[in-house]
Design a protein around this motif. Structure first.
Motif, short mmCIF file in Angstrom:
data_model
loop_
_atom_site.label_atom_id
_atom_site.label_comp_id
_atom_site.label_asym_id
_atom_site.label_seq_id
_atom_site.Cartn_x
_atom_site.Cartn_y
_atom_site.Cartn_z
N THR A 97 50.61 78.69 31.05
CA THR A 97 50.19 77.30 31.15
C THR A 97 49.18 77.17 32.28
O THR A 97 49.12 78.03 33.16
CB THR A 97 51.40 76.37 31.39
OG1 THR A 97 50.98 75.01 31.30
CG2 THR A 97 52.05 76.63 32.73
N VAL A 98 48.37 76.10 32.22
CA VAL A 98 47.41 75.84 33.29
C VAL A 98 47.53 74.39 33.75
O VAL A 98 47.91 73.50 33.00
CB VAL A 98 45.94 76.09 32.86
CG1 VAL A 98 45.68 77.55 32.61
CG2 VAL A 98 45.55 75.23 31.69
N GLY A 99 47.21 74.20 35.02
CA GLY A 99 47.02 72.88 35.60
C GLY A 99 45.67 72.93 36.28
O GLY A 99 45.48 73.72 37.21
N LEU A 100 44.71 72.13 35.81
CA LEU A 100 43.32 72.27 36.25
C LEU A 100 42.70 70.96 36.68
O LEU A 100 43.01 69.90 36.14
CB LEU A 100 42.47 72.81 35.09
CG LEU A 100 42.88 74.12 34.45
CD1 LEU A 100 42.11 74.33 33.16
CD2 LEU A 100 42.66 75.27 35.41
N ARG A 101 41.77 71.06 37.62
CA ARG A 101 40.80 70.00 37.89
C ARG A 101 39.49 70.50 37.30
O ARG A 101 39.18 71.69 37.38
CB ARG A 101 40.64 69.78 39.40
CG ARG A 101 41.87 69.18 40.05
CD ARG A 101 41.58 68.74 41.48
NE ARG A 101 41.06 69.79 42.32
CZ ARG A 101 41.80 70.48 43.20
NH1 ARG A 101 43.08 70.22 43.34
NH2 ARG A 101 41.24 71.40 43.95
N PHE A 102 38.74 69.60 36.70
CA PHE A 102 37.45 70.01 36.15
C PHE A 102 36.35 69.07 36.59
O PHE A 102 36.59 67.92 36.96
CB PHE A 102 37.50 70.13 34.62
CG PHE A 102 37.77 68.84 33.88
CD1 PHE A 102 36.75 67.96 33.57
CD2 PHE A 102 39.06 68.53 33.47
CE1 PHE A 102 36.99 66.79 32.88
CE2 PHE A 102 39.32 67.36 32.78
CZ PHE A 102 38.28 66.48 32.48
N ALA A 103 35.13 69.60 36.57
CA ALA A 103 33.93 68.81 36.86
C ALA A 103 32.90 69.13 35.79
O ALA A 103 32.73 70.28 35.40
CB ALA A 103 33.38 69.14 38.24
N ILE A 104 32.26 68.08 35.31
CA ILE A 104 31.15 68.22 34.38
C ILE A 104 29.93 67.66 35.11
O ILE A 104 29.96 66.53 35.60
CB ILE A 104 31.38 67.42 33.09
CG1 ILE A 104 32.76 67.72 32.50
CG2 ILE A 104 30.28 67.73 32.06
CD1 ILE A 104 33.25 66.67 31.53
N VAL A 105 28.89 68.47 35.20
CA VAL A 105 27.68 68.06 35.93
C VAL A 105 26.48 68.24 35.00
O VAL A 105 26.31 69.30 34.40
CB VAL A 105 27.49 68.88 37.22
CG1 VAL A 105 26.23 68.47 37.95
CG2 VAL A 105 28.71 68.76 38.12
N ARG A 106 25.66 67.20 34.90
CA ARG A 106 24.43 67.25 34.10
C ARG A 106 23.25 66.99 35.02
O ARG A 106 23.29 66.09 35.85
CB ARG A 106 24.47 66.21 32.99
CG ARG A 106 23.26 66.31 32.06
CD ARG A 106 23.30 65.27 30.99
NE ARG A 106 23.11 63.96 31.62
CZ ARG A 106 23.13 62.81 30.97
NH1 ARG A 106 23.38 62.79 29.68
NH2 ARG A 106 22.94 61.67 31.61
#
Length: 146
Positions: A97-106
């Motif tokens: 299993t994973v517990g993640l923070r994510f960022a999307i940058v354009r």
């Protein structure tokens, strides 16, 4: 504060930041001309991770309905997931299993090359057996041309 000079470095710094530090990096990135969306996801299902990132990007206007935009985001997500799993990511089917923070940058690939548009997806968090204390840190980054 570290200088956000490229799309990949910016995405990684934001995903890895904690609490108020996150907002400081996001504000700095936006000042530099990057569009940013952040979020969190935890799952044993890879499709739920992909859906969470795609939904956040769509909701905040980082992608549109064009095939090109959706395709670039999808491949950036897949590249980031490859980094998390040290190859093809397998979770629930091997009891991970994973517990993640994510960022999307354009934005531009670098601040010196302002005429191109790219999208980056970074993920940072924990992966392991679904038992507290049986996990370790992971990160992944995917960048694709829009």
């Amino acid at each position: 504060m570290i200088h956000c000079s490229s799309i990949g470095k910016t995405a990684l710094l934001i995903a890895m930041a904690d609490g108020s530090e996150t907002e400081a990096y996001v504000s700095r990135a936006r000042e530099k001309g990057f569009d940013v969306v952040t979020g969190k996801v935890g799952s044993m299902d890879v499709q739920k991770i992909i859906a969470a990132v795609e939904t956040a990007a769509k909701r905040e206007g980082l992608t549109d309905d064009s095939y090109r935009s959706q395709h670039a985001l999808y491949h950036a997500i897949l590249d980031a997931l490859q980094g998390l799993g040290r190859g093809p990511l397998q979770l629930g089917n091997i009891l991970r299993t994973v517990g993640l923070r994510f960022a999307i940058v354009r934005g531009p690939r670098t601040l010196e090359d302002m005429d191109d548009l790219w999208i980056a997806v970074s993920m940072y968090g924990m992966i392991g057996a679904p038992i507290k204390g049986h996990e370790h840190e992971v990160c992944g980054l995917g960048i694709n041309h829009l």
